[in-house]
Scaffold this active site. Structure first.
Site, mmCIF file in Angstrom:
data_model
loop_
_atom_site.group_PDB
_atom_site.id
_atom_site.type_symbol
_atom_site.label_atom_id
_atom_site.label_comp_id
_atom_site.label_asym_id
_atom_site.label_seq_id
_atom_site.Cartn_x
_atom_site.Cartn_y
_atom_site.Cartn_z
ATOM 1 N N GLU A 1 -61.814 -47.223 -31.741
ATOM 2 C CA GLU A 1 -61.573 -48.187 -30.665
ATOM 3 C C GLU A 1 -60.404 -49.130 -30.923
ATOM 4 O OE1 GLU A 1 -65.286 -50.154 -29.783
ATOM 5 O OE2 GLU A 1 -66.201 -48.334 -29.017
ATOM 6 N N ARG B 1 -72.218 -39.629 -37.924
ATOM 7 C CA ARG B 1 -70.907 -40.280 -37.892
ATOM 8 C C ARG B 1 -71.024 -41.635 -38.593
ATOM 9 N NH1 ARG B 1 -68.362 -43.872 -33.590
ATOM 10 N NH2 ARG B 1 -66.212 -44.027 -34.335
ATOM 11 N N ASN C 1 -66.124 -43.270 -26.799
ATOM 12 C CA ASN C 1 -67.303 -44.132 -26.827
ATOM 13 C C ASN C 1 -67.509 -44.674 -25.427
ATOM 14 O OD1 ASN C 1 -67.275 -43.706 -29.557
ATOM 15 N ND2 ASN C 1 -66.650 -45.795 -30.115
HETATM 16 C C1 FCB Z 1 -68.747 -50.274 -30.041
HETATM 17 C C2 FCB Z 1 -68.542 -50.288 -31.548
HETATM 18 C C3 FCB Z 1 -69.807 -50.152 -32.340
HETATM 19 C C4 FCB Z 1 -70.958 -50.916 -31.718
HETATM 20 C C5 FCB Z 1 -71.074 -50.619 -30.245
HETATM 21 C C6 FCB Z 1 -72.215 -51.327 -29.561
HETATM 22 O O1 FCB Z 1 -67.684 -50.925 -29.437
HETATM 23 O O2 FCB Z 1 -67.681 -49.247 -31.922
HETATM 24 O O3 FCB Z 1 -69.543 -50.561 -33.651
HETATM 25 O O4 FCB Z 1 -70.846 -52.245 -31.983
HETATM 26 O O5 FCB Z 1 -69.878 -50.947 -29.597
#
Ligand code: FCB
Length: 465
Positions: free
Chosen positions: A173, A84, A299
């Site tokens: 996000e 990804r 995530n």
């Molecule tokens: C998430 C982000 C990624 C990375 C992780 C630790 O929020 O999508 O880019 O920084 O955290």
């Protein structure tokens, strides 16, 4: 070196389960001004004194732009079947509208070809935060015009990469972009307005829905979705005030995105709480946002604990913390997935990021990161538990392939399963990379009797531990 962490081996994952590693453009590419790339809001934000903990920037990062072939070999050597990554919008369209930059488009086309040649499925994210600065100069995501610019950019990417990729993700996000970028201001573009943040979140969702419709109309047949950062939100104490605050935070983090995507409405408690700061929504917007997605990316790193007076500190909880001071609590991933399964008509789920920053001392050139191995092992097991309860999780991607620019923490926090020596850009396996590779070989052995994929062996990177 192999490790004893085997909780994850007690679960059955289907042979078509997607096992990957993840990165994003700004965090690894460097080459900030190369071959016609325009500046992104993160290039600008890094110049703000005090914005980045170690006063670093993304000018060089992991030099992935130059070293992408070595990195594709590295990815293949792990035995994953998916990678990804994200596309830097200002690399392919320097002004965010108008002309496209052939060198930028070509870079990603080659990367996709390189991955496919090794049997690795490319999971492409269109927006992992590095908005062209030229668009920010016109209001960025707060300006409704950006929605159409994003659709045009996404269409150009689809025209170039087509149905050769495994999936497209519109945004990574949106909560982080809206709240950390426009409300608390600790991320680019560094604004501090709750009203703007709310409007930004609406435009991100709207552009997501419009992009799905546009790409499908253009013949896109690969799965389309969005990636959300989600956590269970829990009150710090059983007090009524903490419980009320936790419920509202759950609305702001989870229901604000899940409800419009799956129920065609924003949650009323959050709308009420926003009052006059609620976003301007035009007729038809909610229908567009609810355009069906083919998958949802989640995530997950930790839970979110909320106290009404803001006094809660992770150090109070007694749980182990990682190097970001995030609590390590894998059972909350199971809880989150099961709750979502009950509350929403979910499409297939991919855990598109999970991992941890740990101190990672380098001893004799090696990083023996047993803490990271335990974290990954426990979280894969937590996914197994969710699958046992009927949640359709179809993939897991470790954040991150390699150490990289961790936003406002700069290079001081390391999330990679591969160590990067920023002095010479050498990549070397941490113990966690060896563990993940062995775990994946075990999965293949369970499913089809081959301990290691041909490409995993053939492409072992020289110099790698
Ligand atoms: C998430 C982000 C990624 C990375 C992780 C630790 O929020 O999508 O880019 O920084 O955290």
């Amino acid at each position: 070196m192999s490790s004893a962490h085997t909780l994850s081996r007690q679960h059955d994952f289907p042979s078509d389960f997607v096992w990957g590693v993840a990165t994003s453009s700004f965090q690894i590419e460097g080459a900030a001004h190369a071959d016609g790339k325009g500046p992104s809001i993160w290039d600008t934000f890094c110049q703000v004194p005090g914005a980045i903990a170690d006063a670093s920037d993304g000018l060089i990062a992991c030099e992935h732009y130059e070293r992408w072939q070595e990195d594709v070999n590295l990815i293949a050597s792990l035995g994953v079947n998916a990678y990804r990554f994200s596309i830097s919008w200002p690399r392919v369209q320097p002004m965010g509208q108008g002309e496209f930059n052939e060198a930028g488009l070509n870079f990603y086309a080659q990367l996709v070809d390189g991955l496919l040649a090794k049997g690795i499925a490319p999971y492409v994210t269109l927006n992992h935060w590095d908005l062209p600065q030229a668009l920010q100069d016109q209001g960025g995501w707060a300006n409704r015009d950006t929605v159409q610019h994003f659709v045009n950019y996404a269409s150009a990417i689809f025209k170039r990469l087509g149905n050769r990729v495994a999936a497209y993700t519109t945004h990574n996000e949106p909560w982080v972009i809206a709240v950390l970028g426009h409300e608390s201001g600790i991320f680019a573009p560094g604004l501090k307005s709750r009203a703007i943040a709310a409007q930004v979140s609406h435009h991100l969702l709207l552009s997501h829905g419009m992009t799905l419709q546009a790409l499908r109309a253009q013949g896109c047949t690969v799965p389309l979705g969005i990636v959300l950062n989600l956590s269970p939100t829990v009150p710090a104490t059983p007090s009524a005030a903490d419980q009320a605050k936790a419920l509202l935070e759950d609305g702001r983090l989870l229901r604000w995105y899940m409800d419009p995507l799956f129920k065609q409405a924003y949650p009323q408690d959050v709308i009420d709480d926003l009052g006059e700061q609620a976003p301007h929504i035009e007729p038809g917007d909610l229908e567009i946002i609810a355009t069906p997605i083919d998958y949802l990316g989640v995530n997950y790193y930790t839970r979110s604990v909320v106290s009404a007076d803001g006094s809660w500190k992770p150090q109070n909880s007694g749980l182990p913390l990682n190097d970001m001071d995030w609590e390590i609590i894998p059972e909350c991933l199971t809880q989150l997935l099961v709750r979502m399964h009950h509350d929403y008509p979910l499409p297939p789920i991919y855990i598109t990021e999970n991992g941890g920053a740990f101190p990672d001392p380098l001893r004799d050139g090696q990083v023996n990161d047993q803490d990271r191995i335990a974290y990954i092992d426990q979280h894969i097991a937590a996914i197994g538990h969710a699958r046992d309860q009927g949640v359709q999780v179809q993939g897991y991607m470790v954040w991150s392939l390699m150490d990289n620019f961790e936003w406002s923490s700069g290079y001081s926090k390391r999330f990679g399963i591969v160590h990067v020596d920023y002095k010479n850009q050498n990549r070397s396996y941490k113990a966690s990379a060896v563990w993940y590779r062995d775990f994946l070989a075990y999965q293949r052995l369970q499913k089809n009797g081959t301990p290691s994929s041909a490409s995993a062996e053939k492409n072992r990177v020289t110099g790698v531990v």
